[in-house]
Write an enzyme that holds these catalytic residues in place. Sequence first.
Site, PDB file in Angstrom:
ATOM      1  N   ARG A  84      -0.456   8.877  -5.540  1.00 52.72           N
ATOM      2  CA  ARG A  84       0.364   8.303  -4.444  1.00 52.72           C
ATOM      3  C   ARG A  84       1.610   7.365  -4.528  1.00 52.72           C
ATOM      4  O   ARG A  84       1.921   6.830  -4.035  1.00 52.72           O
ATOM      5  CB  ARG A  84      -0.183   8.385  -3.459  1.00 52.72           C
TER       6      ARG A  84
ATOM      7  N   GLU B  17      -0.828  13.691   2.409  1.00 54.87           N
ATOM      8  CA  GLU B  17      -1.564  14.340   3.673  1.00 54.87           C
ATOM      9  C   GLU B  17      -2.356  14.037   3.389  1.00 54.87           C
ATOM     10  O   GLU B  17      -3.314  14.654   4.740  1.00 54.87           O
ATOM     11  CB  GLU B  17      -1.306  15.428   1.835  1.00 54.87           C
TER      12      GLU B  17
ATOM     13  N   GLY C 228     -10.615   8.643  -2.444  1.00 55.09           N
ATOM     14  CA  GLY C 228     -10.674   7.622  -3.793  1.00 55.09           C
ATOM     15  C   GLY C 228     -10.201   7.824  -5.129  1.00 55.09           C
ATOM     16  O   GLY C 228      -8.840   8.115  -5.382  1.00 55.09           O
TER      17      GLY C 228
ATOM     18  N   ARG D 193       0.617  -1.228  -0.028  1.00 57.85           N
ATOM     19  CA  ARG D 193       0.049   0.160   0.333  1.00 57.85           C
ATOM     20  C   ARG D 193       1.097   1.655   0.263  1.00 57.85           C
ATOM     21  O   ARG D 193       1.966   1.174   0.682  1.00 57.85           O
ATOM     22  CB  ARG D 193      -0.376  -0.263   1.305  1.00 57.85           C
ATOM     23  N   HIS D 194       0.828   1.741  -1.191  1.00 60.43           N
ATOM     24  CA  HIS D 194       0.780   3.584  -0.941  1.00 60.43           C
ATOM     25  C   HIS D 194       1.275   3.940   1.032  1.00 60.43           C
ATOM     26  O   HIS D 194       1.138   3.850   1.584  1.00 60.43           O
ATOM     27  CB  HIS D 194       1.029   4.177  -1.240  1.00 60.43           C
ATOM     28  N   GLY D 195       2.544   5.145   1.092  1.00 60.24           N
ATOM     29  CA  GLY D 195       2.274   5.902   2.104  1.00 60.24           C
ATOM     30  C   GLY D 195       1.883   6.271   2.694  1.00 60.24           C
ATOM     31  O   GLY D 195       1.172   7.018   1.837  1.00 60.24           O
ATOM     32  N   GLU D 196       2.470   7.308   3.435  1.00 62.02           N
ATOM     33  CA  GLU D 196       0.907   8.181   4.204  1.00 62.02           C
ATOM     34  C   GLU D 196       0.679   9.299   3.258  1.00 62.02           C
ATOM     35  O   GLU D 196       2.212   9.699   3.037  1.00 62.02           O
ATOM     36  CB  GLU D 196       1.507   8.609   5.719  1.00 62.02           C
TER      37      GLU D 196
ATOM     38  N   GLU E 102      -7.065   2.965  -6.534  1.00 61.93           N
ATOM     39  CA  GLU E 102      -8.442   3.404  -5.428  1.00 61.93           C
ATOM     40  C   GLU E 102      -9.727   3.194  -5.584  1.00 61.93           C
ATOM     41  O   GLU E 102     -10.528   3.247  -6.871  1.00 61.93           O
ATOM     42  CB  GLU E 102      -8.037   4.260  -4.586  1.00 61.93           C
TER      43      GLU E 102
END
Length: 194
Positions: free
Chosen positions: A66, A19, A28, A14-17, A90
């Site tokens: 992202r 903003e 979404g 999964r992508h990182g955090e 997503e």
Amino acid sequence: MSTRINAPELYILRHGETEWNAQNRMQGGLNSPLTETGRAQAARQAELLSHLSLDGFAGICSPQGRAVETAGIAVARHLLMIRTDDRLREIGVGEWQGRVRSDLRVDFPADDGPDGPVAYYAHAPGGEGFAALEARCRDFLADLTGPAVLVTHGITSRMLRMCLLGLGHNDLGGLPGGQGIIFHLKDGVQRQVG
């Protein structure tokens, strides 16, 4: 329970955090850049991948920024090429894109988890919904011809893993999640890497 899909060996990231994740906003189909924490999470994924044999693995990524940014940090140094596939994007959340979760008025149970309440994604007005997401995830998995490292999103990762484990929509919230995580799936068995 759904029918388990037999697929090649996979590592799902999964992508990182971002903003917006930090602001508890629904993304979404929209996008926001990785935070410093998100870039550090992707660097940690790169470190974890460096201990694995990825010979013969393809790199496939969601086209959303992202995920592409995470793939550039975490995967690009390990594989010669990473291609994008729109089916890894997503889940669409319709009218809730860009909205802060605490501002949403819901009339269904919404247990919180590491990626926010999973029920929000099923009930978003004008959203994609779980049935459509499952169909595109199953289509993607059926097209795989060899082992791969996938970079995707919180709900899409859960749906892919649900299909690979033979679970149902009610099991999505119980699947582990979180950012900067890698899941290894082979022969219907899931384990977290690291």
